[in-house]
Design a protein around this motif. Structure first.
Motif, PDB file in Angstrom:
ATOM      1  N   ARG A  19       0.826  -1.201   0.000  1.00  0.00           N
ATOM      2  CA  ARG A  19       0.000   0.000   0.000  1.00  0.00           C
ATOM      3  C   ARG A  19       0.865   1.258   0.000  1.00  0.00           C
ATOM      4  O   ARG A  19       1.980   1.251   0.528  1.00  0.00           O
ATOM      5  CB  ARG A  19      -0.923   0.018   1.227  1.00  0.00           C
ATOM      6  N   ARG A  35      -3.195  10.807  -2.161  1.00  0.00           N
ATOM      7  CA  ARG A  35      -3.356   9.595  -2.978  1.00  0.00           C
ATOM      8  C   ARG A  35      -3.171   8.361  -2.120  1.00  0.00           C
ATOM      9  O   ARG A  35      -2.257   8.308  -1.292  1.00  0.00           O
ATOM     10  CB  ARG A  35      -2.343   9.603  -4.123  1.00  0.00           C
ATOM     11  N   GLU A  37      -3.077   4.108  -2.628  1.00  0.00           N
ATOM     12  CA  GLU A  37      -3.046   2.997  -3.574  1.00  0.00           C
ATOM     13  C   GLU A  37      -2.842   1.685  -2.827  1.00  0.00           C
ATOM     14  O   GLU A  37      -2.149   1.640  -1.817  1.00  0.00           O
ATOM     15  CB  GLU A  37      -1.911   3.175  -4.593  1.00  0.00           C
ATOM     16  N   ARG A  38      -3.446   0.618  -3.370  1.00  0.00           N
ATOM     17  CA  ARG A  38      -3.262  -0.711  -2.792  1.00  0.00           C
ATOM     18  C   ARG A  38      -3.214  -1.720  -3.925  1.00  0.00           C
ATOM     19  O   ARG A  38      -4.058  -1.715  -4.812  1.00  0.00           O
ATOM     20  CB  ARG A  38      -4.421  -1.042  -1.856  1.00  0.00           C
ATOM     21  N   ARG A  39      -2.210  -2.589  -3.883  1.00  0.00           N
ATOM     22  CA  ARG A  39      -2.086  -3.648  -4.879  1.00  0.00           C
ATOM     23  C   ARG A  39      -1.876  -4.983  -4.175  1.00  0.00           C
ATOM     24  O   ARG A  39      -1.084  -5.079  -3.234  1.00  0.00           O
ATOM     25  CB  ARG A  39      -0.889  -3.394  -5.810  1.00  0.00           C
ATOM     26  N   TYR A  68       4.858   2.523  -7.942  1.00  0.00           N
ATOM     27  CA  TYR A  68       4.775   3.497  -6.850  1.00  0.00           C
ATOM     28  C   TYR A  68       5.898   4.537  -6.942  1.00  0.00           C
ATOM     29  O   TYR A  68       5.690   5.712  -6.616  1.00  0.00           O
ATOM     30  CB  TYR A  68       4.842   2.782  -5.505  1.00  0.00           C
ATOM     31  N   ILE A  71       4.764   7.209  -9.075  1.00  0.00           N
ATOM     32  CA  ILE A  71       3.774   8.060  -8.406  1.00  0.00           C
ATOM     33  C   ILE A  71       4.467   9.046  -7.472  1.00  0.00           C
ATOM     34  O   ILE A  71       4.101  10.230  -7.402  1.00  0.00           O
ATOM     35  CB  ILE A  71       2.759   7.194  -7.634  1.00  0.00           C
TER      36      ILE A  71
END
Length: 339
Positions: A19, A35, A37-39, A68, A71
């Motif tokens: 994350r 922001r 994000e989670r993968r 990431y 980002i």
């Protein structure tokens, strides 16, 4: 010294997900999330204690971390706190994996100790739940490990903490890999969970005063299993963290949900509102662990917190940048509107 234009980020390399949180902070001690994000990378897939991280999980994790890194560059992030937990801490090649992360992404990740992980998770949890008097047991349930931390709101330092090598992914792979799992396998999973958690309950029982006590125990769960269960409880198709924070889940609801999950195929679970794609196979094991935590503590419900280790890492990073003391209850304040 930080300025009001500085952007910060935290990354949580977990056993099941990775994350990212990017935020802006200012000298008024306000944090504006920019922001999240989670993968799902499944770094703990097919991992047993004492073994090494497997190539497919490493490759997927590196791919996500390279994404990431892009980002971070896009947002002009000045400081990053990246912590690796559970399976990386246990793996024989954990340090080699993080060295490759640094080489390919420029992200300086470090393996968090069990103590650091528990403290930072609790720091994140406490930043979003109402402050109440009493004892708080925070647990961070991940893919391969669960961190516990016991607090007394009258004291600045935790009373006790521990880490148990048991998680939603590890229990799934040991007992619940069939689709759907046999009820006998579910029973074996429950027994294994109870055995692993027994020392936790014994330790907590030796610390807490015998009932009746004027300070009740509040159980707070964070990380993917707890938040996914909360989203399922709300039938939430569009995930909203503010609706998750403070949501109670009862043992009765958990039991009914477990019965439905273990009787459903993976295909049927994918249709459940609120169940995050990619967690359909491990959510029964995660729910079993949560329920056994409540039963072992003789509690009827827990409170869910969306915030946890990821937020704790960010809070700690910004406090250090501003020269603030590293307190368990952070002086920083979340502002939900984007800055």
């Amino acid at each position: 010294m930080a300025s009001q234009n500085d952007h910060f980020a935290s990354i949580d390399i977990g056993s099941h997900t990775i994350r990212l949180l990017v935020a802006r902070s200012n000298e008024k001690l306000e944090i504006y999330p920019l922001r999240l994000e989670r993968r799902i990378t499944r770094l703990a897939r097919n991992f047993q204690e004492g073994q090494t991280l497997k190539t497919p999980g490493i490759r997927e994790s590196l791919r996500v971390l390279e994404e990431y890194a892009g980002i971070l560059k896009c947002h002009g992030v000045s400081d990053v706190a990246c912590g690796a937990t559970g399976v990386v801490r246990k793996a024989g090649n954990g340090e080699e994996f993080l060295a490759e992360v640094r080489q390919k992404t420029g992200i300086a990740a470090e393996i968090l100790s069990e103590t650091s992980e528990a403290l930072l998770s609790a720091k994140g949890v406490l930043s979003v739940i109402p402050r109440t008097e009493g004892y708080i047991l925070s647990f961070d349930l991940g893919g391969s490990s669960t961190e516990f931390l016991l607090l007394d709101t009258r004291r600045e330092k935790p009373l006790w903490h521990t880490s148990v090598f048991i998680g939603a992914a590890t229990i799934t792979e040991r007992f619940l890999s069939e689709d759907p799992p046999p009820l006998e396998a579910v029973s074996r999973a429950v027994e294994a969970i109870q055995d692993a958690l027994a020392p936790v309950f014994q330790a907590i029982g030796s610390i807490l005063p015998a009932p009746p006590t004027p300070f009740p125990l509040q159980v707070v769960g964070t990380a993917g299993t707890a938040t996914t269960l909360a989203a399922m409880n709300l039938k939430m198709t569009d995930y909203c963290p503010s609706r998750i924070n403070g949501l109670p889940l009862t043992e009765n609801w958990l039991t009914a949900t477990i019965e439905h999950l273990v009787r459903s195929t993976l295909a049927l679970r994918r249709e459940i509102p609120g169940l995050e794609a990619g967690r359909e196979d491990i959510i029964p094991a995660g729910a079993l662990i949560v329920r056994e935590i409540l039963r072992g503590l003789k509690q009827t419900h827990l409170i869910v917190s969306d915030a946890g280790l990821l937020e704790g890492l960010l809070l700690d990073l910004i406090e250090k940048k501003y020269g603030r003391p590293q307190a368990l209850v952070s002086p920083l304040t979340w502002r939900m509107q984007k800055g």
